[in-house]
Design a protein around this motif. Structure first.
Motif, PDB file in Angstrom:
ATOM      1  N   LEU A   1       0.689  -1.243   0.278  1.00  0.00           N
ATOM      2  CA  LEU A   1      -0.040  -0.193   0.028  1.00  0.00           C
ATOM      3  C   LEU A   1       0.621   1.117   0.205  1.00  0.00           C
ATOM      4  O   LEU A   1       0.261   2.130  -1.313  1.00  0.00           O
ATOM      5  CB  LEU A   1      -0.760  -0.326   1.562  1.00  0.00           C
ATOM      6  CG  LEU A   1      -2.289  -1.317   0.948  1.00  0.00           C
ATOM      7  CD1 LEU A   1      -3.365  -0.743   2.341  1.00  0.00           C
ATOM      8  CD2 LEU A   1      -3.222   0.014   0.029  1.00  0.00           C
ATOM      9  N   VAL A   2       1.894   1.299   0.565  1.00  0.00           N
ATOM     10  CA  VAL A   2       2.651   2.441   0.808  1.00  0.00           C
ATOM     11  C   VAL A   2       2.649   2.755  -0.905  1.00  0.00           C
ATOM     12  O   VAL A   2       3.455   3.456  -1.098  1.00  0.00           O
ATOM     13  CB  VAL A   2       3.968   1.624   1.935  1.00  0.00           C
ATOM     14  CG1 VAL A   2       5.326   3.490   1.750  1.00  0.00           C
ATOM     15  CG2 VAL A   2       3.584   2.181   3.400  1.00  0.00           C
ATOM     16  N   CYS A   3       3.900   1.329  -0.993  1.00  0.00           N
ATOM     17  CA  CYS A   3       4.549   1.571  -3.259  1.00  0.00           C
ATOM     18  C   CYS A   3       2.773   2.458  -3.939  1.00  0.00           C
ATOM     19  O   CYS A   3       3.517   3.052  -4.279  1.00  0.00           O
ATOM     20  CB  CYS A   3       5.017   0.707  -3.241  1.00  0.00           C
ATOM     21  SG  CYS A   3       6.220  -0.119  -2.236  1.00  0.00           S
ATOM     22  N   ALA A   4       1.789   1.524  -3.546  1.00  0.00           N
ATOM     23  CA  ALA A   4       0.594   2.234  -4.313  1.00  0.00           C
ATOM     24  C   ALA A   4       0.473   3.543  -4.574  1.00  0.00           C
ATOM     25  O   ALA A   4       0.501   3.785  -4.907  1.00  0.00           O
ATOM     26  CB  ALA A   4      -0.372   0.384  -4.059  1.00  0.00           C
TER      27      ALA A   4
ATOM     28  N   LEU B   1       0.628   6.295  -7.057  1.00  0.00           N
ATOM     29  CA  LEU B   1      -0.159   7.023  -7.239  1.00  0.00           C
ATOM     30  C   LEU B   1      -0.386   8.457  -6.739  1.00  0.00           C
ATOM     31  O   LEU B   1      -1.646   9.406  -7.411  1.00  0.00           O
ATOM     32  CB  LEU B   1      -1.760   7.133  -6.549  1.00  0.00           C
ATOM     33  CG  LEU B   1      -1.999   5.393  -7.396  1.00  0.00           C
ATOM     34  CD1 LEU B   1      -2.775   3.646  -6.486  1.00  0.00           C
ATOM     35  CD2 LEU B   1      -2.544   5.292  -8.800  1.00  0.00           C
ATOM     36  N   ARG B   2       0.714   8.890  -5.582  1.00  0.00           N
ATOM     37  CA  ARG B   2       0.990  10.672  -5.534  1.00  0.00           C
ATOM     38  C   ARG B   2      -0.209  10.599  -4.725  1.00  0.00           C
ATOM     39  O   ARG B   2      -0.585  12.113  -4.812  1.00  0.00           O
ATOM     40  CB  ARG B   2       1.248  11.320  -6.463  1.00  0.00           C
ATOM     41  CG  ARG B   2       2.311  10.774  -7.360  1.00  0.00           C
ATOM     42  CD  ARG B   2       3.107  12.228  -8.077  1.00  0.00           C
ATOM     43  NE  ARG B   2       4.287  11.970  -8.653  1.00  0.00           N
ATOM     44  CZ  ARG B   2       4.228  12.120  -9.642  1.00  0.00           C
ATOM     45  NH1 ARG B   2       3.701  12.645 -10.899  1.00  0.00           N
ATOM     46  NH2 ARG B   2       5.854  11.760 -10.059  1.00  0.00           N
ATOM     47  N   VAL B   3      -0.544   9.878  -3.463  1.00  0.00           N
ATOM     48  CA  VAL B   3      -1.440   9.765  -2.732  1.00  0.00           C
ATOM     49  C   VAL B   3      -0.890  10.733  -1.621  1.00  0.00           C
ATOM     50  O   VAL B   3       0.476  10.235  -1.030  1.00  0.00           O
ATOM     51  CB  VAL B   3      -2.311   9.195  -2.194  1.00  0.00           C
ATOM     52  CG1 VAL B   3      -2.947   8.677  -0.848  1.00  0.00           C
ATOM     53  CG2 VAL B   3      -3.155   8.261  -3.125  1.00  0.00           C
ATOM     54  N   ARG B   4      -1.316  11.943  -1.718  1.00  0.00           N
ATOM     55  CA  ARG B   4      -1.007  12.537   0.123  1.00  0.00           C
ATOM     56  C   ARG B   4      -2.003  13.070   0.579  1.00  0.00           C
ATOM     57  O   ARG B   4      -3.445  13.168   1.188  1.00  0.00           O
ATOM     58  CB  ARG B   4      -0.505  14.284  -0.189  1.00  0.00           C
ATOM     59  CG  ARG B   4      -0.383  14.011  -1.348  1.00  0.00           C
ATOM     60  CD  ARG B   4       1.564  13.859  -1.147  1.00  0.00           C
ATOM     61  NE  ARG B   4       2.587  13.775  -2.114  1.00  0.00           N
ATOM     62  CZ  ARG B   4       3.890  12.557  -2.165  1.00  0.00           C
ATOM     63  NH1 ARG B   4       3.095  11.835  -1.297  1.00  0.00           N
ATOM     64  NH2 ARG B   4       4.136  12.810  -3.646  1.00  0.00           N
ATOM     65  N   ARG B   5      -1.498  13.089   2.594  1.00  0.00           N
ATOM     66  CA  ARG B   5      -2.861  13.002   3.427  1.00  0.00           C
ATOM     67  C   ARG B   5      -2.777  14.401   3.898  1.00  0.00           C
ATOM     68  O   ARG B   5      -2.210  15.130   3.211  1.00  0.00           O
ATOM     69  CB  ARG B   5      -1.758  12.422   4.617  1.00  0.00           C
ATOM     70  CG  ARG B   5      -2.156  12.533   6.353  1.00  0.00           C
ATOM     71  CD  ARG B   5      -1.646  12.217   7.277  1.00  0.00           C
ATOM     72  NE  ARG B   5      -2.633  12.734   8.659  1.00  0.00           N
ATOM     73  CZ  ARG B   5      -2.113  13.612   8.908  1.00  0.00           C
ATOM     74  NH1 ARG B   5      -2.241  14.634   8.189  1.00  0.00           N
ATOM     75  NH2 ARG B   5      -3.300  14.262  10.053  1.00  0.00           N
ATOM     76  N   THR B   6      -3.995  14.376   3.878  1.00  0.00           N
ATOM     77  CA  THR B   6      -5.306  16.092   3.893  1.00  0.00           C
ATOM     78  C   THR B   6      -3.952  16.612   5.241  1.00  0.00           C
ATOM     79  O   THR B   6      -4.001  15.580   6.469  1.00  0.00           O
ATOM     80  CB  THR B   6      -6.442  16.453   3.972  1.00  0.00           C
ATOM     81  OG1 THR B   6      -6.563  15.234   2.302  1.00  0.00           O
ATOM     82  CG2 THR B   6      -6.712  17.299   4.293  1.00  0.00           C
TER      83      THR B   6
END
Length: 138
Positions: free
Chosen positions: A55-58, A62-67
């Protein structure tokens, strides 16, 4: 075009596949989970660690950033209660449903405990804490 029936059918098939997979991996077996929490068998622990790594790699790809924002005041005590309940009962809230479906009826006690815990949380929050539940919305 998506219909409600098609979405419901997809959810049922996905849920059955997840339940089948989780059961065959051993995540629905109290003894397996107990061995993981007591560090007697690292197989399940490493499975969780592997899932987190994937999940960390995904998320990175996907460049998911914490708000940005404050950590909710109930996160730490909630996480401690969740983990303690998981260790005692042998499963997160979804696992007892799989255990009951597999014929392990004592998991019904855990399901009742989850329901009572949610109601107690709502009551205590409304009466004493008044915490913003954010996206959790219990």
């Amino acid at each position: 075009m998506r219909t409600r029936g098609a979405i419901l059918l997809a959810n049922i098939i996905t849920g059955l596949a997840l339940g089948y997979t989780v059961t065959n991996i051993g995540f629905g077996d109290f003894a397996e989970l107990n061995r993981m929490f007591t560090f007697q068998d690292l197989r399940m622990f490493l499975s969780f660690a592997g899932a987190v790594a994937i999940l960390v790699c995904a998320f990175a790809l996907l460049r998911v950033r914490r708000t940005p924002g404050r950590i909710h005041a109930g996160v730490i005590p909630g996480a401690v209660l969740f983990g303690t309940g998981w260790a005692i009962s042998g499963g997160c809230p979804a696992i007892p449903i799989i255990q009951v479906a597999s014929g392990y009826l004592p998991a019904l006690i855990t399901i009742v405990g989850v329901i009572v815990g949610i109601r107690l949380c709502r009551w205590a929050n409304a009466r004493y804490f008044h915490l913003d539940r954010g996206s959790c919305g219990l």
